[in-house]
Motif scaffolding. Structure first.
Motif, PDB file in Angstrom:
ATOM      1  N   ILE A  99      46.518  36.609  38.015  1.00  0.00           N
ATOM      2  CA  ILE A  99      45.398  35.555  37.665  1.00  0.00           C
ATOM      3  C   ILE A  99      45.778  34.788  38.868  1.00  0.00           C
ATOM      4  O   ILE A  99      46.723  34.073  39.146  1.00  0.00           O
ATOM      5  CB  ILE A  99      45.710  35.115  36.494  1.00  0.00           C
ATOM      6  CG1 ILE A  99      45.551  36.150  35.395  1.00  0.00           C
ATOM      7  CG2 ILE A  99      44.787  33.915  36.103  1.00  0.00           C
ATOM      8  CD1 ILE A  99      44.417  36.983  35.124  1.00  0.00           C
ATOM      9  N   THR A 100      44.662  34.376  39.515  1.00  0.00           N
ATOM     10  CA  THR A 100      44.550  33.195  40.630  1.00  0.00           C
ATOM     11  C   THR A 100      44.533  32.013  39.915  1.00  0.00           C
ATOM     12  O   THR A 100      44.233  31.825  38.710  1.00  0.00           O
ATOM     13  CB  THR A 100      43.379  33.407  41.520  1.00  0.00           C
ATOM     14  OG1 THR A 100      42.241  33.247  40.912  1.00  0.00           O
ATOM     15  CG2 THR A 100      43.475  35.139  42.228  1.00  0.00           C
ATOM     16  N   PRO A 101      44.987  30.868  40.533  1.00  0.00           N
ATOM     17  CA  PRO A 101      44.697  29.672  40.246  1.00  0.00           C
ATOM     18  C   PRO A 101      43.474  29.167  39.879  1.00  0.00           C
ATOM     19  O   PRO A 101      43.328  28.308  39.069  1.00  0.00           O
ATOM     20  CB  PRO A 101      45.388  28.637  41.208  1.00  0.00           C
ATOM     21  CG  PRO A 101      46.368  29.596  42.154  1.00  0.00           C
ATOM     22  CD  PRO A 101      45.715  30.945  41.866  1.00  0.00           C
ATOM     23  N   ALA A 102      42.354  30.005  40.611  1.00  0.00           N
ATOM     24  CA  ALA A 102      41.003  29.492  40.262  1.00  0.00           C
ATOM     25  C   ALA A 102      40.499  30.224  38.883  1.00  0.00           C
ATOM     26  O   ALA A 102      39.236  30.130  38.663  1.00  0.00           O
ATOM     27  CB  ALA A 102      40.349  29.721  41.553  1.00  0.00           C
ATOM     28  N   GLY A 103      41.401  31.056  38.314  1.00  0.00           N
ATOM     29  CA  GLY A 103      40.881  32.038  37.062  1.00  0.00           C
ATOM     30  C   GLY A 103      40.265  33.023  37.502  1.00  0.00           C
ATOM     31  O   GLY A 103      39.126  33.404  36.899  1.00  0.00           O
ATOM     32  N   ARG A 104      40.673  33.732  38.518  1.00  0.00           N
ATOM     33  CA  ARG A 104      40.063  35.085  38.829  1.00  0.00           C
ATOM     34  C   ARG A 104      41.016  36.259  38.645  1.00  0.00           C
ATOM     35  O   ARG A 104      42.269  36.206  38.712  1.00  0.00           O
ATOM     36  CB  ARG A 104      39.568  35.146  40.485  1.00  0.00           C
ATOM     37  CG  ARG A 104      38.702  34.173  40.747  1.00  0.00           C
ATOM     38  CD  ARG A 104      37.423  34.293  40.231  1.00  0.00           C
ATOM     39  NE  ARG A 104      36.493  35.213  40.661  1.00  0.00           N
ATOM     40  CZ  ARG A 104      35.378  35.706  40.443  1.00  0.00           C
ATOM     41  NH1 ARG A 104      34.496  34.984  39.639  1.00  0.00           N
ATOM     42  NH2 ARG A 104      35.056  36.746  40.974  1.00  0.00           N
ATOM     43  N   PHE A 105      40.501  37.345  38.369  1.00  0.00           N
ATOM     44  CA  PHE A 105      41.249  38.544  38.181  1.00  0.00           C
ATOM     45  C   PHE A 105      41.623  39.433  39.643  1.00  0.00           C
ATOM     46  O   PHE A 105      40.641  39.308  40.440  1.00  0.00           O
ATOM     47  CB  PHE A 105      40.515  39.612  37.323  1.00  0.00           C
ATOM     48  CG  PHE A 105      40.596  39.268  35.653  1.00  0.00           C
ATOM     49  CD1 PHE A 105      41.494  38.966  34.925  1.00  0.00           C
ATOM     50  CD2 PHE A 105      39.236  39.033  35.315  1.00  0.00           C
ATOM     51  CE1 PHE A 105      41.410  38.772  33.736  1.00  0.00           C
ATOM     52  CE2 PHE A 105      38.939  38.850  34.104  1.00  0.00           C
ATOM     53  CZ  PHE A 105      40.135  38.654  33.126  1.00  0.00           C
ATOM     54  N   VAL A 106      42.692  39.784  39.743  1.00  0.00           N
ATOM     55  CA  VAL A 106      43.196  40.472  40.996  1.00  0.00           C
ATOM     56  C   VAL A 106      43.567  41.732  40.189  1.00  0.00           C
ATOM     57  O   VAL A 106      44.775  41.740  39.638  1.00  0.00           O
ATOM     58  CB  VAL A 106      44.060  39.884  41.850  1.00  0.00           C
ATOM     59  CG1 VAL A 106      44.488  40.902  43.127  1.00  0.00           C
ATOM     60  CG2 VAL A 106      43.561  38.806  42.462  1.00  0.00           C
ATOM     61  N   PRO A 107      43.066  42.971  40.176  1.00  0.00           N
ATOM     62  CA  PRO A 107      43.421  44.337  39.508  1.00  0.00           C
ATOM     63  C   PRO A 107      44.791  44.650  40.090  1.00  0.00           C
ATOM     64  O   PRO A 107      44.992  44.406  41.386  1.00  0.00           O
ATOM     65  CB  PRO A 107      42.439  45.339  40.003  1.00  0.00           C
ATOM     66  CG  PRO A 107      41.132  44.227  40.112  1.00  0.00           C
ATOM     67  CD  PRO A 107      41.771  42.935  40.731  1.00  0.00           C
ATOM     68  N   ASP A 108      45.688  45.051  39.362  1.00  0.00           N
ATOM     69  CA  ASP A 108      46.922  45.560  39.568  1.00  0.00           C
ATOM     70  C   ASP A 108      47.198  46.989  39.132  1.00  0.00           C
ATOM     71  O   ASP A 108      48.445  47.595  39.111  1.00  0.00           O
ATOM     72  CB  ASP A 108      48.193  44.517  39.079  1.00  0.00           C
ATOM     73  CG  ASP A 108      49.570  44.840  39.825  1.00  0.00           C
ATOM     74  OD1 ASP A 108      49.506  45.400  40.887  1.00  0.00           O
ATOM     75  OD2 ASP A 108      50.483  44.496  39.126  1.00  0.00           O
ATOM     76  N   GLY A 109      46.189  47.825  38.780  1.00  0.00           N
ATOM     77  CA  GLY A 109      46.215  49.016  38.363  1.00  0.00           C
ATOM     78  C   GLY A 109      46.637  49.161  37.183  1.00  0.00           C
ATOM     79  O   GLY A 109      47.155  48.420  36.585  1.00  0.00           O
ATOM     80  N   PRO A 110      46.296  50.364  36.478  1.00  0.00           N
ATOM     81  CA  PRO A 110      46.929  50.827  35.069  1.00  0.00           C
ATOM     82  C   PRO A 110      48.061  51.055  34.974  1.00  0.00           C
ATOM     83  O   PRO A 110      48.883  51.441  35.911  1.00  0.00           O
ATOM     84  CB  PRO A 110      45.725  51.987  34.682  1.00  0.00           C
ATOM     85  CG  PRO A 110      45.327  52.479  36.130  1.00  0.00           C
ATOM     86  CD  PRO A 110      45.526  51.299  37.104  1.00  0.00           C
ATOM     87  N   ILE A 111      48.718  50.948  33.623  1.00  0.00           N
ATOM     88  CA  ILE A 111      50.003  51.187  33.370  1.00  0.00           C
ATOM     89  C   ILE A 111      50.025  52.011  32.343  1.00  0.00           C
ATOM     90  O   ILE A 111      49.405  51.695  31.277  1.00  0.00           O
ATOM     91  CB  ILE A 111      50.751  49.858  32.876  1.00  0.00           C
ATOM     92  CG1 ILE A 111      50.794  48.825  34.202  1.00  0.00           C
ATOM     93  CG2 ILE A 111      52.270  50.273  32.576  1.00  0.00           C
ATOM     94  CD1 ILE A 111      51.495  47.434  33.854  1.00  0.00           C
ATOM     95  N   PRO A 112      50.489  53.259  32.227  1.00  0.00           N
ATOM     96  CA  PRO A 112      50.884  54.267  30.991  1.00  0.00           C
ATOM     97  C   PRO A 112      51.322  53.372  29.671  1.00  0.00           C
ATOM     98  O   PRO A 112      52.229  52.818  30.026  1.00  0.00           O
ATOM     99  CB  PRO A 112      51.803  55.126  31.449  1.00  0.00           C
ATOM    100  CG  PRO A 112      51.704  55.304  33.018  1.00  0.00           C
ATOM    101  CD  PRO A 112      51.520  54.013  33.351  1.00  0.00           C
ATOM    102  N   ALA A 113      50.788  53.577  28.750  1.00  0.00           N
ATOM    103  CA  ALA A 113      51.131  52.810  27.655  1.00  0.00           C
ATOM    104  C   ALA A 113      51.100  53.541  26.211  1.00  0.00           C
ATOM    105  O   ALA A 113      50.809  52.734  25.249  1.00  0.00           O
ATOM    106  CB  ALA A 113      50.413  51.540  27.534  1.00  0.00           C
TER     107      ALA A 113
END
Length: 174
Positions: A99-113
């Protein structure tokens, strides 16, 4: 009878999103709200980030079920508010974001769960940080017998730093 809200109502009226919110998590600093919702169209579900002070949506990800993408009931922030996760429901993953300080998503990929992840809780343990993921279903409904959606009785434990499952906790069946 009159009902007076304790706070402010945040909503959106344009485009997909926030038609039927499923889950909400406030960032540790109280600045952002992370929301999963059914969206405003049958095939679309959304992950949205709102700035609480300005009462505006700062980012949104549309997940299209017909294309194999989904979100569900679980959302969580890291203690510093710089990372966030949303359960991927039928995809059997957690969606991870910076999460950026400006409130934007930066995808980090899926995690098996685990199988059909739903609720998520973040915990700091002696062995390191962990995500505890409640599995909504007990298995693939097409292979587990006559019950359409077999209930889940497991919690999957995920290390958010290594992005790996570290344990599965069997809660037993009723």
């Amino acid at each position: 009878w009159r009902v007076t809200p304790a706070g402010h109502l945040l909503t959106v009226t344009d485009g997909p999103g926030l038609s039927g919110p499923w889950a909400v998590a406030l960032s540790p600093d109280g600045r952002h709200a992370l929301v999963t919702s059914t969206g405003q169209a049958v095939q679309d579900e959304t992950l949205e980030l709102f700035d609480i002070t300005s009462r505006t949506r700062t980012d949104m990800r549309v997940m299209n079920g017909h294309r194999g993408h989904s979100v569900f009931y679980g959302v969580a922030f890291s203690p510093d508010g710089r990372r966030a996760w949303a359960s991927g429901g039928g995809q059997d993953v957690l969606h991870a974001y910076h999460i950026t300080p400006a409130g934007r998503f930066v995808p980090d990929g899926p995690i098996p769960a685990g199988h059909f992840p739903a609720g998520i809780a973040y915990g700091h343990t002696p062995r390191g940080d962990r995500l505890y993921v409640a599995n909504n279903l007990g298995g693939d409904p097409f292979t587990t017998g006559p019950y359409e959606d077999p209930p889940g009785y497991e919690v999957t434990v995920v290390n958010p730093d290594t992005r790996r499952i570290t344990a599965t906790i069997d809660l037993g069946t009723p």
